[in-house]
Structure formats: C-alpha cells, structure tokens
Design a protein around this motif. Sequence first.
Motif, mmCIF file in Angstrom:
data_model
loop_
_atom_site.group_PDB
_atom_site.id
_atom_site.type_symbol
_atom_site.label_atom_id
_atom_site.label_comp_id
_atom_site.label_asym_id
_atom_site.label_seq_id
_atom_site.Cartn_x
_atom_site.Cartn_y
_atom_site.Cartn_z
ATOM 1 N N ARG B 11 0.833 -1.184 0.000
ATOM 2 C CA ARG B 11 0.000 0.000 0.000
ATOM 3 C C ARG B 11 0.874 1.242 0.000
ATOM 4 N NH1 ARG B 11 -3.331 3.697 0.881
ATOM 5 N NH2 ARG B 11 -4.976 3.733 2.454
ATOM 6 N N THR B 12 0.550 2.214 -0.859
ATOM 7 C CA THR B 12 1.287 3.474 -0.867
ATOM 8 C C THR B 12 0.326 4.623 -0.593
ATOM 9 O OG1 THR B 12 3.000 2.681 -2.357
ATOM 10 C CG2 THR B 12 2.637 5.043 -2.306
ATOM 11 N N VAL B 13 0.727 5.494 0.305
ATOM 12 C CA VAL B 13 -0.120 6.623 0.698
ATOM 13 C C VAL B 13 0.367 7.875 -0.042
ATOM 14 C CG1 VAL B 13 -0.898 8.031 2.636
ATOM 15 C CG2 VAL B 13 -0.526 5.571 2.952
ATOM 16 N N GLY B 14 -0.547 8.539 -0.735
ATOM 17 C CA GLY B 14 -0.189 9.741 -1.482
ATOM 18 C C GLY B 14 -0.226 10.990 -0.605
ATOM 19 N N ILE B 15 0.790 11.819 -0.776
ATOM 20 C CA ILE B 15 0.939 13.013 0.062
ATOM 21 C C ILE B 15 0.988 14.256 -0.810
ATOM 22 C CG2 ILE B 15 2.396 14.109 1.829
ATOM 23 C CD1 ILE B 15 2.380 11.533 2.954
ATOM 24 N N GLU B 47 4.234 8.534 -1.021
ATOM 25 C CA GLU B 47 4.668 9.084 -2.295
ATOM 26 C C GLU B 47 4.165 10.518 -2.421
ATOM 27 O OE1 GLU B 47 3.694 6.589 -5.668
ATOM 28 O OE2 GLU B 47 4.088 8.255 -7.040
ATOM 29 N N ILE B 48 5.061 11.413 -2.751
ATOM 30 C CA ILE B 48 4.676 12.813 -2.936
ATOM 31 C C ILE B 48 3.936 12.931 -4.271
ATOM 32 C CG2 ILE B 48 5.490 15.199 -3.109
ATOM 33 C CD1 ILE B 48 6.202 13.992 -0.454
ATOM 34 N N LYS B 49 2.685 13.381 -4.215
ATOM 35 C CA LYS B 49 1.887 13.510 -5.435
ATOM 36 C C LYS B 49 1.984 14.916 -6.028
ATOM 37 C CE LYS B 49 0.277 9.302 -5.248
ATOM 38 N NZ LYS B 49 0.643 8.313 -6.260
#
Lengths: 441, 441
Positions: B11-15, B47-49
């Motif tokens: 799982r990757t959380v977008g920031i 992950e920086i969006k």
Amino acid sequence: MSQTPSTTANRTVGIAILGLGTVGSEVLRLIGVQADALAHRIGGGIEIKGVAVSDASRPREGVDPALLTEDAMSLINRDDVEIVVEVIGGIDYPRELVLAALRAGKSVVTANKALVAAHADELSAAADEAGVDLYFEAAVAAAIPVVGMLRRSLAGDQIQSIAGIVNGTTNYILDAMDTTGADYEEMLAEAMELGYAEADPTADVEGHDAASKAAILASLGFHTRVKYDDVYCEGISKITADDIKAARTAGYAIKLLAICEKLQGEDGRDYVSARVHPALVPREHPLASVSKSYNAIFVEAEAAGSLMFYGNGAGGAPTASAVLGDIVGAARNKVHGGRAPGDSTYANLPVADFGQVLTRYHIDMQVCDRTGVLADLAKIFAENNISMRAVRQEKSGDNARLIVVTHTAREKNLAATVEQLRKCDAVKKVTSVIRLENEDV
Amino acid sequence: MSQTPSTTANRTVGIAILGLGTVGSEVLRLIGVQADALAHRIGGGIEIKGVAVSDASRPREGVDPALLTEDAMSLINRDDVEIVVEVIGGIDYPRELVLAALRAGKSVVTANKALVAAHADELSAAADEAGVDLYFEAAVAAAIPVVGMLRRSLAGDQIQSIAGIVNGTTNYILDAMDTTGADYEEMLAEAMELGYAEADPTADVEGHDAASKAAILASLGFHTRVKYDDVYCEGISKITADDIKAARTAGYAIKLLAICEKLQGEDGRDYVSARVHPALVPREHPLASVSKSYNAIFVEAEAAGSLMFYGNGAGGAPTASAVLGDIVGAARNKVHGGRAPGDSTYANLPVADFGQVLTRYHIDMQVCDRTGVLADLAKIFAENNISMRAVRQEKSGDNARLIVVTHTAREKNLAATVEQLRKCDAVKKVTSVIRLENEDV
C-alpha cells in the motif's frame, strides 16, 4: 464537540490488573478517581474486571474484595477482559501471563523492563499474530514519555544516540556521595533507609536495571533487536569517595549512564551498541546537574537535533501515570479500531562487540617518582594508538600520582593500554579507570 | 519480525505538500532520503503527489518540476492524495485549504500554530465529521514532542500547569542581553542579522507567536478550548538592559514565559488561564539556563510530577522532524486503520479573566528620599491586600531607588497597587514592573 462517534459512546472496555504492589494500587486508585475524565479521553468507559494477587484473602484498603483473585490465568481469559495490565515484576511468571494474554487477543500494558528487555521478540510476535497492542511506556524512566517519543514523535527522524540517567537509585547514591563527600557504602545505606534502594539493591547498583532500559531504548531508537544480554554493564559499587572528589576537582560529576548509539566498526560497517557504566560528565552538561533520584534522557536525532527529557524515573505515582497513558491508548484502539506502532526491527543492525565502542578514559595511577616515568608510560599509550589529551602529575608520598585523560579511541585499545600499564614496573597501582562521556572535544 | 501485515505491505499513501519554504523543502528532502526507513515504520510506502507553491515556474533545486503546481485546491482534491501537509503559514488561505482537505476526507498535518490557535474548533469539527486525523506536533516548539506527550503519554494523568519558553527569537534576544549587557534594540538587530529574527519581528517579540502556542498547550492540557484571543500577551520590547542587570543582581534571569494553568477564581470555581509575558525566573531554576534559541517546557501533572522537555523549538530541520513524525502517524492510520486522539474539550472550563491570575510582582521605583516614604507606600500595598516579601532601598542621586517583591496575589490587585503607586506623590517614577514566576515560596 466530542471526538467520540455516538455509536461507541457506551462501549466499556474491561481491564484486568495483574499485581497490586505500589504501582498496581496507584493505577487502581487513579482509575477510580479519574473515571469520568478517562472515559472522555477514550471515548468509552473502562471497568476493572479483576485484580490478580498472590493472597486474595488479605484485605486491601479501598479495593473491592470481590475483584481480587489468585487465579491470574482465568482472569486473563475472561471474555469481558480486553486489556491486561501487568505490574507484577520478575520475568518468568509475567512472561507466561503476558504471552497468554496476547495469544488470547488481549492488549497488554506492562511496566516490566526486565521482561521486555529479555523477551521482546516473543512478545511482539504474539502481539502481531493476534493483532493486539503491547505497550510498555512505564518500563523506561516511568513518567518520562521516552518510549512514545521514540515510537511516534521521532518516527520520521534518524536517531544518532540516546544517553541518559535511567536509574534513580544509583543517581541518588552518586549525587549524595558528590554532595556530602561520603563513601558508597554509607550513601547506599542512607538510600535504603529512605526507600530509594531496595533491601537487595543488586539490580540497581550493579546496573542491571539500567541495562534492561538501555536494551529497550536501543531497540526502539535503532529499529534493531537489542536484548539485555547484548548490553555491556558495569555498576557503581566500585566508585569511591576519592573518585568522586577527583572528578569534582577536575570539573566532572560521576553518573551512571545508559548509552545507546550507532557506530562504525573497524570493518567499516554500521553497528548498534548499548552500554551502562559510570562515566565522568562535565559539570556544565545538563546531565551532571540531575540530582536525587531524577532521571534524564538525551536524544540526538539527525533532523530534530538535541532533545532532553527530565522527570521522575521511578515511584508508584509516576509509573502509574505512564501505565494509565498506555491504558488510554490501548482502550482507544479497542473502541475506535487501529493499532499502536508495534515492534520495529527492520534495520536489523549487528550489535557491536564492546571492544569496538568509542570512548575516552580517565586513568588515575600511582607511579614511581623518578625521571623518565612519563616517557615510559607515554610509549605504552603510543603503542596502542591512544593519544593523551591531558596529563596531570602530583606528588603523593614517595610516589607520584599521575592522571591521564585520553582522546577518543576504541574500548579494546583503551583496555589493552590499561592492562599494560598495570604490568609496567613504573606503575605502582592503577587506582581508577572511569570513562568520560558527553564532552565535546 | 515485521509488524506489517503482508496484505498492506504494498500500500502506498499519497501526500500533498502545501508550501515549499524552509520547512516544506526539508520535509520533501527527508522523505526522499529516508524513503525505505519510513516505509518500514509506516508499513507501506508514501509518495509525494504534488507540491503547491505560489510560483511553479521557478525551478527549485532537487525538486522534480512536474510535482510543482500553483493550484493547491486541485492538488488537495486529487483522488490519490490521502494526506495533506500544510506548511504555508498565515491564517486565512491555509484555513481554507485545510478545511477543504479535511472535508474531502484527507488527513492533515500542519505546522501552523496561528491557524490552530485561531480555528481549532472548526478544524476539529471537520476532521471529526470526516473521520480523519488532524496532526500539529510542529505547531508548538518544533521537535519537542509536547503535543504528543499531552495527547497520549499523559492521557491518564491530570495536568496542573504548563510553563515554558516556547519562542526561540525572544529567548535568543533575552539571553544575549543577559550575557552581553547590551540593550534590546542592539540584540534584536543581531538576532535579525543572524537569522534568529525575521525582518518584521513583531509576532515574535510582542509575544503573539508564543500566545498561539500557549492557546494550543492550554487546550490540550486542560481539555478545554482556549483560543489565541483568550491568551493575555505581553512581549519583550520594553525590557531594558537595566531590567536585566537588576534581575541578574537579584539572582534572576528574565525569560518570556508561556504559562498555562488551572486556577480557582474568587468565586471558588475552577478556571483555566493562559498567558505570555516576561518573567523573572530564579537562576537555579532549569528554565533560567535555557540559552540561545532553545525552547523548554515544564509540565506539572498530578501523578507524573514535574517533567521537563528541552530542545530546538524552531528551524527547518527540527520542524520537519515533527512534521514527519506526524506524517508517519497519519500514514499508519491510513494503512492500518484507526484514528489519532483528536480534539478533547470535554472539561470545557471557563477561561479566567487575566485579573484573576495569581502571580507576584517585582516593582522597581524611584522614590523621594525622605523619612516616612516607605510607610506611605506600605499603606498602599496593605490597602490592596498585597503583602511585601522583600524590600530593598538604594540611594540614587537625589532620590532613592526602592525595589519591592510581593507575595503571591491576584493580578488585578497587583495592577491596582501599581496604579496607585504611580499616582502617589512620594513615587517619582515606577521604572519597571516584572512578574516573578517559578519560585517556590
């Protein structure tokens, strides 16, 4: 505006307390007097379902006798118990109980540093397996929230070192020796009389208690399993009034430090190291002025820089404060879902051999009072690649007293140097060897 | 043994990051260099969006230009953004963005003390409504984890008072005045030159910044909404070199303190109070020795006793450390479920009028050098029910200098006394009035 969703507002979390000593009694009392506040903070009530004690027939003031039981295991396994609070002490029996609780899906709050330092692997695995929480804020420095700080607040930073005074008994004794000039035995007796030291003070004065805490701090700080047995441990029972006096004269206090750090070994690899030993600390360093039975912990982190935390590191009420903070956390997770950050050992660094540690020695010797002695000794230091930072020579009867402070070097080279000094004809006696820490040179 | 269930490991959380000043840049850099460690601690990647800036055409070193956008609102509303990090500063624009983010179901991490101190009500309501997290550890004393400590570690305790040095700029100036004997203007200029003070230093030197932090600390500590406007606020711009010198002579340092406490009003009811003003602190108190731009916060809690936290209260890296700790917390909740402890205002105590506060005054006056003056003045103190703890009289040209230290009394009675002293014929001039705090009497 409350944070509690109305659907959970009437939820009550059942708690079992194992042990009713100083800490257990205070936890029980505080839950009673603070019930409303705790319910608001949790978003649901907590209710004591039972208290396991060794003798349930003995009445305890302010405790409903119906709560007392000698059958801890049955209490743990009750369906209405969701959180188990372990404040018994010791290792084997609480280990059995805590493992049983975790395996039965109960979250556990423990104040037991020896248990965590010895069996964190097994306990964490059981908590992960069951998807429950294992909290132990009270296991290190009681009310000083260093566990939560390392697990949460500094979770986005890289810890470089943790150094602190984490045992109140030894700090009380060393501080009293420093203040009064009295010797170790006398101040130990005073500490026992005043309740700062236990009837058998071994675990405190020999550094075992601090070593458990160092193992826990190093594990948290470096995301690596560090166990009690991995910690180099030296106590304060050999510190003399003369050592303290000499330290004072030279501008130092002697403190029992727990030091956890990352270091580069001779092979160029990264290691973690955890150690407990008496150390000279410069008087102007904040750790030097930590008095009585207070604890203080210094943390160096890459982005945060230097942080210090100071407070009561022991005692019923401060320990109960930490236990209650954990109970609120565990109960919140039972009511709202979610899990506390658990064990994190992904970095999995090797633990350094103690000989690899970088430190400095303060060596106090009686040497022959003749020309050329200093040259003889300097040769020994040079052969071991130890450079001397300061040398002080004093006349002392027929002999001379020589005090050498080294520059930073590997422990094994420093120790080898002292071995050779002891064998050297010019040295009558190596009076004391104390490491020197927290000085910027 | 990892704590991460395998089901969530990928799982990757977008920031989204709003603002790319000192703090934003450092957060971005640290996420880059620590990606692996953060993923382990979260149990999933981040992950920086995108990064919202005011001028997206300006190239920024080390930042992928494709990430930059001037349209913060669209960035916030992207489906793949789950956490919004607000490090813009100011109040109105960030308020709009943070509210939009919370309402869109994004968790928010902010370092914005002014925003939180002014609009916590509205922001918390939006977070609760959406069931997301609002984190603001960096809003108070940067890397010193006092927000987490009050929200979590001390969640089972009752806070009695919080007193601290929470503004680095003013501490730098006061410390420099104390060390060099120079006056305020000179040290302010130095602080500006060295980057410790901003081009417009008003928010710092007039105490506004500290007042925002005091509002946040009081709210957290006493489970009561305390807003910026509720905080009594007095800055350091009137402190003179003479004040510092007189304080030093009498054994005090002058510090800008933020003080949050529970107090009993004259009506016998409980109130909370939050105030910021310069205060005399005894030299032997640990707050007196907080030097340069460091921050320190003392907390008194019923069970825990005295706790002190010390560290870097400002700066890009320490603030980024706190922001990152919050990002890890918010991301963990996105990956594993659960919510951080949110706003807690159940106690809902009234905020005390400043006149109700209990404090002590140190009053420095020029008085006529004639017999009976002290008796005249003593009468004024007595009429206001203020008892004098110490009186010092010195010859000063044709006049006499009189320094009075009072016992503890209500602020309004102390202020009324000074009003009368100013009107009294025997008093040529009230040179300075400074409150005295943290002395056990």
